[in-house]
Write a protein that holds these residues in place. Structure first.
Motif: not given
Length: 330
Positions: A216-225
């Motif tokens: 996954p892209a851990v830097n994406n604003i639409m994650t719950y990361g």
């Protein structure tokens, strides 16, 4: 408060979105949900996060409403109450001291909110963390799903597979419906954030439905990361947001013109309103004068505000005219 109608012009990218922010407090004015200073910090962070995607903002105002009930917001049953408090033709951001739903820090009420409003938790606004919270919820308003979206109740849209080609590829119909955001293994237990280290490296071992390891892209604003890792929207996310802003009537109404102004003689002696444009707002009648006097309370804001020879600004006690440069849309 309403927008002062004036001669329109074209709208082009970057789309300039008018924002109005309401901060709740209790009935007696105590327990204000967040400070203006911290609201402005989060707003500036959002502006920066959208700046590469053809979307900019103009802040038309911040107000305080004393309402103990709405300072503690039940997002499941009180959506209509904040709906009724919206400033028309603006993206409305409401900030509350508390949500009745545990662990909730923000909601856009629905993905693609054509009524253009959302609610945020005041303690998250006052915190130095949650730097993408405002941008995340605005993304939902503009039509973005979570990168891990599974579309509950929809049998035709489920978990997204990692593959982008071949029999397992489903990025255009599952997840967030975008193929330039990698499949996300997140679940309700916060898997992505719990398996991303302080260096923003994902260490999870989950496999997708085709037994392929998630990346996954851990830097994406639409994650719950992990909050500190989230910094970007993808080009596809930007394109999706611009599409809905440009085609949905409710979202179209929150955009301001590239240039606008008042080009006819008029006298305004009362009322509260504003005039905004992305590039230039001009007050210049072809003949006669534009006069603001009495208790009129108006704000004019753009990259550049031009006052022609026929402009007369002379408010009396209780009146105020503000001429402001918009620092949020370069």
């Amino acid at each position: 408060m309403g927008r002062f109608l004036s001669s329109p012009n074209a709208i082009s990218v970057p789309y300039c979105v008018k924002v109005y922010i309401t901060v709740f407090a209790d009935n007696d004015g105590s327990n204000r949900a967040a400070t203006d200073a911290n609201v402005l910090i989060k707003f500036q962070q959002m502006v920066s996060q959208y700046s590469n995607h053809g979307i900019c903002f103009v802040l038309t105002g911040i107000r305080q409403i004393n309402n103990s009930d709405l300072n503690i917001q039940d997002t499941g049953s009180e959506e209509s109450e904040v709906f009724d408090l919206r400033i028309t033709d603006c993206l409305n951001i409401f900030i509350h001291q508390q949500f009745t739903t545990p662990n909730l820090i923000g909601t856009a009420y629905e993905v693609l909110n054509n009524d253009a409003f959302l609610s945020l938790l005041g303690s998250a606004i006052d915190s130095p963390n949650f730097t993408t919270l405002m941008a995340h919820e605005v993304g939902h308003v503009f039509g973005l799903y979570h990168t891990f979206e599974i579309h509950p109740g929809d049998p035709f849209h489920g978990y997204e597979s990692v593959a982008r080609t071949g029999d397992c590829a489903d990025c255009d119909v599952d997840g967030d419906l975008l193929c330039d955001t990698p499949a996300d293994p997140n679940d309700s237990d916060g898997y992505l954030g719990n398996n991303t280290n302080a260096s923003c490296i994902y260490t999870g071992t989950k496999l997708d439905e085709c037994d392929v390891l998630y990346t996954p892209a851990v830097n994406n604003i639409m994650t719950y990361g992990r909050d500190a890792c989230k910094t970007i929207f993808t080009a596809g996310q930007g394109e999706r947001m611009r599409y809905f802003i440009g085609t949905e009537s409710g979202l179209q109404s929150v955009m301001t013109q590239n240039s606008s102004g008042i080009f006819f003689p008029i006298t305004i002696s009362s009322g509260i309103s504003y005039g905004v444009a992305r590039d230039v707002y001009t007050i210049q009648p072809a003949s006669g004068s534009v006069i603001f006097n009495g208790t009129s309370n108006y704000t004019f804001q753009s990259k550049r505000v031009v006052l022609g020879a026929g402009t007369r600004l002379s408010p009396s006690v209780g009146g105020k005219i503000q001429i402001k440069e918009n620092p949020y849309c370069n």
